[in-house]
Design a protein around this motif. Structure first.
Motif, PDB file in Angstrom:
ATOM      1  N   LEU A  17      -1.824   4.323   2.400  1.00 58.13           N
ATOM      2  CA  LEU A  17      -2.155   2.901   2.450  1.00 58.13           C
ATOM      3  C   LEU A  17      -1.014   2.093   3.025  1.00 58.13           C
ATOM      4  O   LEU A  17       0.147   2.233   2.599  1.00 58.13           O
ATOM      5  N   ASP A  18      -1.330   1.256   3.981  1.00 55.59           N
ATOM      6  CA  ASP A  18      -0.412   0.219   4.420  1.00 55.59           C
ATOM      7  C   ASP A  18      -0.296  -0.802   3.281  1.00 55.59           C
ATOM      8  O   ASP A  18      -1.150  -0.847   2.396  1.00 55.59           O
ATOM      9  N   ARG A  19       0.740  -1.618   3.301  1.00 59.32           N
ATOM     10  CA  ARG A  19       0.905  -2.581   2.212  1.00 59.32           C
ATOM     11  C   ARG A  19       0.378  -3.970   2.605  1.00 59.32           C
ATOM     12  O   ARG A  19      -0.692  -4.375   2.159  1.00 59.32           O
ATOM     13  N   ASP A  20       1.124  -4.684   3.439  1.00 65.07           N
ATOM     14  CA  ASP A  20       0.773  -6.084   3.760  1.00 65.07           C
ATOM     15  C   ASP A  20      -0.569  -6.175   4.491  1.00 65.07           C
ATOM     16  O   ASP A  20      -0.786  -5.520   5.505  1.00 65.07           O
ATOM     17  N   LEU A  23      -2.985  -4.135   0.548  1.00 63.74           N
ATOM     18  CA  LEU A  23      -2.807  -4.255  -0.908  1.00 63.74           C
ATOM     19  C   LEU A  23      -2.517  -5.695  -1.303  1.00 63.74           C
ATOM     20  O   LEU A  23      -2.933  -6.154  -2.368  1.00 63.74           O
ATOM     21  N   ASN A  24      -1.754  -6.362  -0.480  1.00 67.90           N
ATOM     22  CA  ASN A  24      -1.371  -7.743  -0.800  1.00 67.90           C
ATOM     23  C   ASN A  24      -1.706  -8.669   0.364  1.00 67.90           C
ATOM     24  O   ASN A  24      -1.967  -8.208   1.486  1.00 67.90           O
ATOM     25  N   VAL A  25      -1.694  -9.936   0.066  1.00 67.91           N
ATOM     26  CA  VAL A  25      -2.002 -10.951   1.076  1.00 67.91           C
ATOM     27  C   VAL A  25      -0.907 -10.910   2.138  1.00 67.91           C
ATOM     28  O   VAL A  25       0.282 -10.899   1.822  1.00 67.91           O
ATOM     29  N   ARG A  26      -1.343 -10.847   3.385  1.00 71.41           N
ATOM     30  CA  ARG A  26      -0.409 -10.757   4.497  1.00 71.41           C
ATOM     31  C   ARG A  26       0.433 -12.032   4.581  1.00 71.41           C
ATOM     32  O   ARG A  26      -0.103 -13.129   4.569  1.00 71.41           O
ATOM     33  N   VAL A  61       2.704   3.403   2.677  1.00 72.69           N
ATOM     34  CA  VAL A  61       3.656   3.516   3.786  1.00 72.69           C
ATOM     35  C   VAL A  61       3.779   2.147   4.453  1.00 72.69           C
ATOM     36  O   VAL A  61       2.814   1.620   4.989  1.00 72.69           O
ATOM     37  N   THR A  62       4.962   1.561   4.388  1.00 74.67           N
ATOM     38  CA  THR A  62       5.094   0.171   4.830  1.00 74.67           C
ATOM     39  C   THR A  62       6.331  -0.045   5.709  1.00 74.67           C
ATOM     40  O   THR A  62       7.420   0.424   5.383  1.00 74.67           O
TER      41      THR A  62
END
Ligand SMILES: [Mg+2]
Length: 191
Positions: A17-20, A23-26, A61-62
């Motif tokens: 999974l990418d993060r921004d 998972l979270n608001v860009r 992975v970010t």
């Protein structure tokens, strides 16, 4: 059962999974520089909790070159990761490990997506990972390139960020991680 569910039910699959923006608001064009700036995307924790049952490993992975640029310290990123992991735990979800590429774009091409470095690190940490039995979920063409180069299935989240010349790298597309999780767990395709 839909085709993707059928495919991953046959053997132990892993989820990258990418993060921004996933998972979270860009954070616009900037960076999440402190735990206070980190805001979960709506439904993403519940999505993670549902996806836990389906995947052998879940990795984040970010790319975070804000550290390399000096906009935040490595300790800020560590504090953000701690906040993430405690939120994930509280939600009954699970992430095996968060990998971050903190170097600058111009000098960290191996570790930064679309370079393969973070995936190779994960495979070393978790020998059960097989890239051709993995899904990469991200919101930019960099994520799609990263996943497809490694032989993963790719899932694009959201609307933009992918030039048409990269469309062929996208296997599935969903509006949000929540929609992807609904598709995977419940077999529901949201409009
Ligand atoms: Mg992203």
């Amino acid at each position: 059962m839909n085709e993707l569910q059928r495919q991953i039910s046959r053997s132990n699959w892993s989820l990258f999974l990418d993060r921004d923006g996933v998972l979270n608001v860009r954070p616009g064009n900037g960076y999440v520089v402190s735990p206070q700036h980190f805001q979960w995307a709506e439904g993403s924790l519940e999505a993670l909790a549902g996806l836990k049952k389906m995947f052998r490993h879940i990795l984040v992975v970010t790319n975070q070159q804000g550290v390399g640029k000096g906009l935040m310290q490595a300790s800020d990123l560590e504090a953000i990761n701690r906040k993430m992991l405690s939120g994930i735990r509280e939600a009954g979800a699970h992430v095996d490990k968060i990998y971050s590429a903190t170097g600058l774009r111009k000098c960290d091409s191996f570790l930064r997506k679309p370079g393969p470095g973070m995936a190779l690190e994960a495979a070393e940490d978790f020998p059960g990972i097989c890239f051709t039995r993995s899904i990469m979920v991200g919101d930019t063409f960099t994520d799609m390139l990263f996943g497809s180069r490694l032989g993963m299935l790719t899932v694009l989240i959201g609307q933009g960020n992918v030039p048409s010349s990269y469309y062929h790298l996208v296997d599935y597309r969903f509006a949000s991680l929540r929609d992807f999780a609904n598709f995977m767990v419940k077999g529901i395709q949201n409009p």
